[in-house]
Enzyme design. Structure first.
Site, PDB file in Angstrom:
ATOM      1  N   ASN A   9       0.858  -1.018   0.261  1.00 52.91           N
ATOM      2  CA  ASN A   9      -0.175  -0.032   0.217  1.00 52.91           C
ATOM      3  C   ASN A   9       0.724   1.296   0.060  1.00 52.91           C
ATOM      4  OD1 ASN A   9      -1.689   2.034   0.806  1.00 52.91           O
ATOM      5  ND2 ASN A   9      -2.879   1.150   2.216  1.00 52.91           N
ATOM      6  N   ARG A  93      -2.487  -2.001  -3.263  1.00 54.23           N
ATOM      7  CA  ARG A  93      -3.342  -0.756  -3.392  1.00 54.23           C
ATOM      8  C   ARG A  93      -3.899   0.129  -4.022  1.00 54.23           C
ATOM      9  NH1 ARG A  93      -5.283   2.051   1.959  1.00 54.23           N
ATOM     10  NH2 ARG A  93      -7.684   2.970   1.200  1.00 54.23           N
ATOM     11  N   HIS A 182     -12.154   3.404  -0.664  1.00 58.32           N
ATOM     12  CA  HIS A 182     -12.978   2.678   0.895  1.00 58.32           C
ATOM     13  C   HIS A 182     -13.182   1.718   0.045  1.00 58.32           C
ATOM     14  CE1 HIS A 182     -12.292   6.301   3.260  1.00 58.32           C
ATOM     15  NE2 HIS A 182     -10.867   5.774   3.264  1.00 58.32           N
ATOM     16  N   ARG A 242      -9.563  16.278   5.418  1.00 59.60           N
ATOM     17  CA  ARG A 242     -10.146  17.415   4.777  1.00 59.60           C
ATOM     18  C   ARG A 242     -11.804  17.384   4.602  1.00 59.60           C
ATOM     19  NH1 ARG A 242      -9.434  11.859   1.691  1.00 59.60           N
ATOM     20  NH2 ARG A 242      -7.690  11.449   3.310  1.00 59.60           N
ATOM     21  N   GLU A 383      -8.107  -4.511   5.318  1.00 57.37           N
ATOM     22  CA  GLU A 383      -8.185  -4.120   3.862  1.00 57.37           C
ATOM     23  C   GLU A 383      -7.143  -4.805   3.133  1.00 57.37           C
ATOM     24  OE1 GLU A 383      -8.488   0.025   4.977  1.00 57.37           O
ATOM     25  OE2 GLU A 383      -9.237   0.938   3.099  1.00 57.37           O
TER      26      GLU A 383
END
Ligand code: AMP
Length: 396
Positions: A9, A93, A182, A242, A383
């Site tokens: 990742n 990923r 996601h 964010r 994940e």
């Protein structure tokens, strides 16, 4: 024996890895770690299967600080610990699959070209996902690599939920549509739901992935119908730094009236807003929950209120809601946020079990009362495990 799966990742300043063994029915992690601080002061750390720290070192000042060197360093470190065994597949990923990739794909030269064509859709992330794939093609030319996408899970959304009300050509020709992110986390949650609650697995479930990056998705029978993130990972819920959902007119005002340029606006929306912008001092939920500053309360209230609002909106796209699942850093650990959200959703049929909500555990658990109309769960996401499963399935 070629029985290991390496999961990568990679971002602009760090590369995370997990190494799984596959002798059991589901891959089991052997080591996980990361090289962070690339291009500044790279630091390597790793843990074993029992979460013991087995490496923690700053690279020598004269060592290259690049992705390339970091991957070589990691592979050498792993090689000394897997004597006699080898890597069967590498899963990556990849943040954006656009409309081209709706499932994991075995990397070929054509796929690399396909991924490069998607860079304009995720210029801050996609290049850093592609670079390690190319480097590992050189370092381990005989090991297949699989790209696993954060967007793929959301390609099942009905077109209505994928569009913006811009002229239709903008979606068709320019790819300006709601992709959602996601997806690997949602797919993992969907994969474990059947063993936790068959009604939730087969029915209408809203999943709240609340972390530094936050989003939510509405699943019908485990299939995505709607999600809060859109064209980029900026839309929907407020996040650590964010802003989340914002009126496009604000951007025009920032440009035309405050004379901010694109770079300044990007920094404002991605790095200075969200929990940090509202609180004025931290993007970390733990700091905000511990603080008695009114601005910290404003930030946490705004966050919970946004989750409530999006739960109702997503439930509407599902025609109702049977279950609500909390996951990721905040969702799994922050009882205050879960409590605030669940209290505000009482009208919808959420009845929180306060005692169960206060329990700290790394296991999936129900936190609503037995007679709550809507079942509420905390389910830790994984994940990396999802990527390892997808990579294995792709080469099977
Ligand atoms: P993630 O991006 O999934 O790693 O989540 C990071 C977020 O989870 C940060 O805002 C952390 O403050 C938050 N978090 C992690 N542990 C806790 C905790 N025990 N209580 C509250 N928030 C937490």
């Amino acid at each position: 024996m070629s029985d290991l799966v390496l999961v990568i990742n990679a971002g602009s300043s760090s590369i995370k890895f997990s190494l799984f063994e596959t002798s059991k029915t589901d891959p089991v992690v052997l080591f996980k770690g990361q090289m962070e601080g690339l291009y500044v002061e790279p630091k390597f750390s790793a843990k074993d299967a029992d979460d013991n720290k087995v490496a923690n070192e700053t690279l020598p000042a004269d060592a290259p600080k690049t992705h390339d060197y970091a991957l070589r360093f990691m592979l050498e470190w792993l090689q000394t610990r897997i004597a006699g065994r080898s890597i069967a597949v590498i899963g990556h990923r990849v943040v954006h699959g656009g409309t081209t990739y709706s499932k994991p794909v075995l990397v070929t030269e054509d796929v690399i070209k396909g991924l490069e064509a998607l860079i304009p859709l995720a210029p801050l992330h996609e290049p850093h996902n592609i670079t390690p794939i190319k480097i590992l093609q050189d370092l381990l030319p005989n090991v297949p690599q699989v790209a696993c996408f954060d967007t793929a899970f959301h390609t099942t959304q009905p077109e209505l939920n994928q569009l913006f009300a811009l002229p239709y050509e903008f979606a068709q020709k320019e790819g300006i549509r709601r992709y959602g992110f996601h997806g690997l986390s949602y797919e993992y949650i969907a994969s474990v739901l059947p063993s936790i609650d068959t009604k939730a697995a087969e029915g209408r479930t809203v999943v709240a992935h609340l972390g530094n990056g936050s989003s939510m998705a509405g699943l019908l029978g485990g299939v995505c119908q709607s999600t809060t993130m859109g064209f980029t990972a900026l839309d929907g819920l407020p996040m650590g730094t964010r802003c989340g959902r914002i009126d496009g007119g604000v951007i025009l005002h920032l440009m035309n009236h405050l004379k901010m340029d694109a770079k300044q606006i990007e920094t404002l929306l991605y790095k200075e807003s969200g929990l940090l912008g509202l609180s004025g001092f931290s993007s970390d939920m733990r700091d905000l929950q511990e603080s008695d500053s009114p601005r910290a309360k404003l930030a946490t209230d705004y966050f919970a209120n946004s989750v409530v609002r999006e739960t109702a909106a997503l439930a509407a796209t599902l025609g109702g809601i049977d279950a609500l699942v909390f996951t990721a850093g905040i969702g799994e650990n922050d009882a205050h946020t879960r409590q605030a959200v669940c209290h505000q959703l009482r009208w919808l049929g959420v009845d929180l079990d306060e005692t169960a909500n206060a329990v700290r555990s790394g296991e999936p658990r129900r936190i609503s009362l037995a007679d709550s109309k809507i079942a509420v769960y905390v389910i830790p996401t994984n994940e990396e495990l999802m990527i390892s499963r997808q990579a294995l399935a792709c080469i099977a």
